[in-house]
Write a protein that holds these residues in place. Sequence first.
Motif, PDB file in Angstrom:
ATOM      1  N   GLY A 133      12.794   5.241 -10.750  1.00 11.30           N
ATOM      2  CA  GLY A 133      11.469   5.001 -11.314  1.00 11.30           C
ATOM      3  C   GLY A 133      10.376   5.771 -10.598  1.00 11.30           C
ATOM      4  N   LEU A 134       9.321   5.064 -10.215  1.00 12.39           N
ATOM      5  CA  LEU A 134       8.150   5.686  -9.587  1.00 12.39           C
ATOM      6  C   LEU A 134       8.205   5.607  -8.062  1.00 12.39           C
ATOM      7  CD1 LEU A 134       5.379   4.265 -11.952  1.00 12.39           C
ATOM      8  CD2 LEU A 134       6.436   6.533 -12.042  1.00 12.39           C
ATOM      9  N   ALA A 135       9.364   5.371  -7.507  1.00 13.25           N
ATOM     10  CA  ALA A 135       9.481   5.203  -6.052  1.00 13.25           C
ATOM     11  C   ALA A 135       9.031   6.447  -5.295  1.00 13.25           C
ATOM     12  CB  ALA A 135      10.925   4.850  -5.686  1.00 13.25           C
ATOM     13  N   ASN A 136       9.402   7.632  -5.789  1.00  9.97           N
ATOM     14  CA  ASN A 136       9.010   8.873  -5.110  1.00  9.97           C
ATOM     15  C   ASN A 136       7.496   9.062  -5.124  1.00  9.97           C
ATOM     16  OD1 ASN A 136      11.636   9.743  -4.420  1.00  9.97           O
ATOM     17  ND2 ASN A 136      11.941  10.587  -6.472  1.00  9.97           N
ATOM     18  N   PHE A 137       6.861   8.701  -6.233  1.00  6.22           N
ATOM     19  CA  PHE A 137       5.418   8.874  -6.338  1.00  6.22           C
ATOM     20  C   PHE A 137       4.682   7.843  -5.487  1.00  6.22           C
ATOM     21  CE2 PHE A 137       7.261  10.612 -10.199  1.00  6.22           C
ATOM     22  CZ  PHE A 137       6.675  11.863 -10.242  1.00  6.22           C
ATOM     23  N   LYS A 138       5.202   6.624  -5.407  1.00  2.38           N
ATOM     24  CA  LYS A 138       4.623   5.624  -4.513  1.00  2.38           C
ATOM     25  C   LYS A 138       4.716   6.085  -3.060  1.00  2.38           C
ATOM     26  CE  LYS A 138       5.602   1.670  -7.522  1.00  2.38           C
ATOM     27  NZ  LYS A 138       6.378   0.415  -7.692  1.00  2.38           N
ATOM     28  N   ARG A 139       5.867   6.651  -2.718  1.00  3.25           N
ATOM     29  CA  ARG A 139       6.041   7.162  -1.354  1.00  3.25           C
ATOM     30  C   ARG A 139       5.088   8.318  -1.087  1.00  3.25           C
ATOM     31  NH1 ARG A 139      11.426  10.397   0.800  1.00  3.25           N
ATOM     32  NH2 ARG A 139      10.476  11.176   2.726  1.00  3.25           N
ATOM     33  N   LEU A 140       4.898   9.186  -2.099  1.00  3.16           N
ATOM     34  CA  LEU A 140       4.014  10.343  -1.931  1.00  3.16           C
ATOM     35  C   LEU A 140       2.578   9.901  -1.688  1.00  3.16           C
ATOM     36  CD1 LEU A 140       3.396  13.388  -2.044  1.00  3.16           C
ATOM     37  CD2 LEU A 140       3.267  13.176  -4.538  1.00  3.16           C
ATOM     38  N   PHE A 141       2.095   8.944  -2.468  1.00  2.93           N
ATOM     39  CA  PHE A 141       0.703   8.521  -2.341  1.00  2.93           C
ATOM     40  C   PHE A 141       0.461   7.656  -1.108  1.00  2.93           C
ATOM     41  CE2 PHE A 141       0.872   9.330  -7.024  1.00  2.93           C
ATOM     42  CZ  PHE A 141       0.040  10.443  -6.992  1.00  2.93           C
ATOM     43  N   HIS A 142       1.542   7.242  -0.452  1.00  4.15           N
ATOM     44  CA  HIS A 142       1.418   6.541   0.827  1.00  4.15           C
ATOM     45  C   HIS A 142       1.816   7.445   1.992  1.00  4.15           C
ATOM     46  CE1 HIS A 142       1.448   3.028  -1.895  1.00  4.15           C
ATOM     47  NE2 HIS A 142       0.748   2.435  -0.948  1.00  4.15           N
ATOM     48  N   ASP A 143       2.066   8.707   1.693  1.00  9.93           N
ATOM     49  CA  ASP A 143       2.456   9.660   2.729  1.00  9.93           C
ATOM     50  C   ASP A 143       1.267   9.917   3.654  1.00  9.93           C
ATOM     51  OD1 ASP A 143       3.239  11.911   4.248  1.00  9.93           O
ATOM     52  OD2 ASP A 143       4.568  12.595   2.645  1.00  9.93           O
ATOM     53  N   PRO A 144       1.409   9.706   4.961  1.00 11.21           N
ATOM     54  CA  PRO A 144       0.269   9.905   5.880  1.00 11.21           C
ATOM     55  C   PRO A 144      -0.195  11.354   5.963  1.00 11.21           C
ATOM     56  CG  PRO A 144       2.303   9.532   7.103  1.00 11.21           C
ATOM     57  CD  PRO A 144       2.611   9.239   5.666  1.00 11.21           C
ATOM     58  N   ASN A 145       0.657  12.289   5.542  1.00 11.13           N
ATOM     59  CA  ASN A 145       0.284  13.705   5.602  1.00 11.13           C
ATOM     60  C   ASN A 145      -0.343  14.212   4.310  1.00 11.13           C
ATOM     61  OD1 ASN A 145       1.472  14.037   8.230  1.00 11.13           O
ATOM     62  ND2 ASN A 145       3.482  14.107   7.250  1.00 11.13           N
ATOM     63  N   LEU A 146      -0.379  13.382   3.266  1.00  6.18           N
ATOM     64  CA  LEU A 146      -0.786  13.863   1.949  1.00  6.18           C
ATOM     65  C   LEU A 146      -2.225  14.371   1.927  1.00  6.18           C
ATOM     66  CD1 LEU A 146      -0.166  14.264  -1.034  1.00  6.18           C
ATOM     67  CD2 LEU A 146      -0.913  11.913  -1.440  1.00  6.18           C
ATOM     68  N   LEU A 147      -3.178  13.604   2.442  1.00 10.36           N
ATOM     69  CA  LEU A 147      -4.577  14.019   2.396  1.00 10.36           C
ATOM     70  C   LEU A 147      -4.808  15.308   3.173  1.00 10.36           C
ATOM     71  CD1 LEU A 147      -6.471  10.607   2.744  1.00 10.36           C
ATOM     72  CD2 LEU A 147      -6.139  12.001   0.695  1.00 10.36           C
ATOM     73  N   GLU A 148      -4.167  15.424   4.330  1.00 10.78           N
ATOM     74  CA  GLU A 148      -4.313  16.640   5.126  1.00 10.78           C
ATOM     75  C   GLU A 148      -3.749  17.843   4.378  1.00 10.78           C
ATOM     76  OE1 GLU A 148      -3.024  18.409   9.534  1.00 10.78           O
ATOM     77  OE2 GLU A 148      -2.140  16.551   8.770  1.00 10.78           O
ATOM     78  N   ILE A 149      -2.590  17.681   3.751  1.00 10.38           N
ATOM     79  CA  ILE A 149      -1.962  18.784   3.029  1.00 10.38           C
ATOM     80  C   ILE A 149      -2.763  19.147   1.783  1.00 10.38           C
ATOM     81  CG2 ILE A 149       0.103  19.443   1.729  1.00 10.38           C
ATOM     82  CD1 ILE A 149       1.728  17.806   3.738  1.00 10.38           C
ATOM     83  N   LEU A 150      -3.297  18.146   1.092  1.00  9.28           N
ATOM     84  CA  LEU A 150      -4.147  18.424  -0.069  1.00  9.28           C
ATOM     85  C   LEU A 150      -5.401  19.191   0.348  1.00  9.28           C
ATOM     86  CD1 LEU A 150      -4.001  15.149  -2.199  1.00  9.28           C
ATOM     87  CD2 LEU A 150      -3.205  17.419  -2.873  1.00  9.28           C
ATOM     88  N   ASN A 151      -5.986  18.804   1.456  1.00  9.81           N
ATOM     89  CA  ASN A 151      -7.168  19.500   1.964  1.00  9.81           C
ATOM     90  C   ASN A 151      -6.830  20.948   2.312  1.00  9.81           C
ATOM     91  OD1 ASN A 151      -9.953  19.602   3.106  1.00  9.81           O
ATOM     92  ND2 ASN A 151      -8.840  19.892   5.023  1.00  9.81           N
ATOM     93  N   HIS A 152      -5.700  21.153   2.976  1.00 13.74           N
ATOM     94  CA  HIS A 152      -5.281  22.519   3.300  1.00 13.74           C
ATOM     95  C   HIS A 152      -5.032  23.335   2.035  1.00 13.74           C
ATOM     96  CE1 HIS A 152      -3.631  21.042   7.444  1.00 13.74           C
ATOM     97  NE2 HIS A 152      -4.953  21.161   7.428  1.00 13.74           N
ATOM     98  N   THR A 153      -4.453  22.689   1.027  1.00 16.03           N
ATOM     99  CA  THR A 153      -4.168  23.387  -0.225  1.00 16.03           C
ATOM    100  C   THR A 153      -5.453  23.841  -0.897  1.00 16.03           C
ATOM    101  OG1 THR A 153      -2.161  22.043  -0.539  1.00 16.03           O
ATOM    102  CG2 THR A 153      -3.023  23.213  -2.464  1.00 16.03           C
ATOM    103  N   LEU A 154      -6.452  22.963  -0.946  1.00 18.60           N
ATOM    104  CA  LEU A 154      -7.727  23.318  -1.575  1.00 18.60           C
ATOM    105  C   LEU A 154      -8.433  24.433  -0.809  1.00 18.60           C
ATOM    106  CD1 LEU A 154      -9.079  19.770  -2.531  1.00 18.60           C
ATOM    107  CD2 LEU A 154      -8.126  21.497  -4.058  1.00 18.60           C
ATOM    108  N   GLU A 176       0.096  23.846   6.312  1.00 12.85           N
ATOM    109  CA  GLU A 176       1.007  23.364   5.266  1.00 12.85           C
ATOM    110  C   GLU A 176       0.235  23.149   3.973  1.00 12.85           C
ATOM    111  OE1 GLU A 176       5.057  21.774   4.447  1.00 12.85           O
ATOM    112  OE2 GLU A 176       4.261  22.204   6.433  1.00 12.85           O
ATOM    113  N   VAL A 177       0.764  23.674   2.876  1.00 14.77           N
ATOM    114  CA  VAL A 177       0.181  23.459   1.557  1.00 14.77           C
ATOM    115  C   VAL A 177       1.196  22.694   0.704  1.00 14.77           C
ATOM    116  CG1 VAL A 177      -1.324  25.476   1.651  1.00 14.77           C
ATOM    117  CG2 VAL A 177       1.002  25.712   0.760  1.00 14.77           C
ATOM    118  N   LEU A 178       0.760  22.245  -0.452  1.00 17.56           N
ATOM    119  CA  LEU A 178       1.587  21.344  -1.251  1.00 17.56           C
ATOM    120  C   LEU A 178       2.891  21.998  -1.701  1.00 17.56           C
ATOM    121  CD1 LEU A 178       1.041  18.416  -1.948  1.00 17.56           C
ATOM    122  CD2 LEU A 178       0.240  19.148  -4.187  1.00 17.56           C
TER     123      LEU A 178
END
Length: 297
Positions: free
Chosen positions: A50-71, A244-246
Motif C-alpha cells: 500500500g502506501l507504506a513507502n510513501f508514509k516512510r518517505l514523508f517521515h524520512d528525516p533527510n527528506l526536507l534537506e534533500i528537497l531543499n538541495h534539489t530546489l 544529495e538530490v532527490l
Amino acid sequence: MLFFRRWGLPFVMLGPFTLLIAIFFFVPVILITILAFTNMDSSMQWTFNGLANFKRLFHDPNLLEILNHTLVYVFFTLFINVVFALILAIITTYFIQKESVSLFIRTVWMLPRMSPPVVYVLLWLWFLDSSSYGVLNSIRSLMHLEPKAWLTTHPMLVVILANGIIGASYGMIIFSSAIKSIPQDLYQAAKVDGASIWSIIGEIIIPSLRWPIMFVTMWQLLSLLTSYEYILLLTKGGPLHESEVLSLYSFHNAFQNFEFGYGSAVALVLVVIALMFSFILWKVFGMNKMVKNSRVD
C-alpha cells in the motif's frame, strides 16, 4: 481497406519509433509505479504494501534537506543553463560576425558534452584537487594561501558549476540557430532608426527567442530533476547529504541499499514534482494562449 490506405504509411513510418518510446519511456514509468507500492528488496520478492513507502518517505528525516538541495541545485543550474547559454549565443552570433571564430568558440564549448562524463568529471577533480597540486589550489599558493578542500567545503557550488557549464552548451546551440534565423533586415532597420545594441538585443533578439527559451528551459528543468550522474561522480551526494538530490537519493536507496520499492516511491514523487514544474512553466510562458492563437491563425 480504407483505414489501411489512410493510416498504413503513417503506421509503418511511426510504428518503430512509437514502439521504442513505449518500451523505454512508458513501460519503465508503469513498472516504477507498481514497485512504489511494494516492499521489493534484494531478495527480488515483493508484496504490495500500500502506501507504506510513501508514509516512510514523508517521515524520512533527510527528506526536507534533500528537497531543499534539489530546489537549489535545479534553480541555479537551470539559470546557468539558460542565461549563460543565451549570452554565449548572442556573443557568438551577433557580436562576433566572423563565422570561423564563432564556430570555433561553440565547438570548444561543446567538447565537454561530446566527451564521456567520467573524463569531464576527472578534469573537475583535477581542477579542485584538495592538495597543493590542484589547479585552483596552485593559484591560491601563488597568493600564499592554504590549500582548500573544495569538494567537501562547497559541494553544492561545485555540482552547480559543473552541471551548469556543460548544460549551457545545449542551449547555446539552440539559441544560436534561432538567432541566425532572424532576418538581417530587422537589424539594419533598427540601426537606421538609431537603436542601441541593448535595444536590438532586448527588442529584437530576445522576443524572437521566446519559443527556444521555453523549450530549453523545460527540457533542462526535466533533465536536471532526473539526472544525477555528475553529482554521483563528483561528490556521491556527500558529505553527509550536503549535495544529495532527490534523483540521487532514489538511486542510492534502490541500487545501494537494495530497497527497490522505497527507491521507486522516491522516483514516483519526483515524477509528480516534474509534472508540477512543467505545468507551472506552461503557465509562465503562456503556452495555452500561444496554442489558441496558432489554432485561430
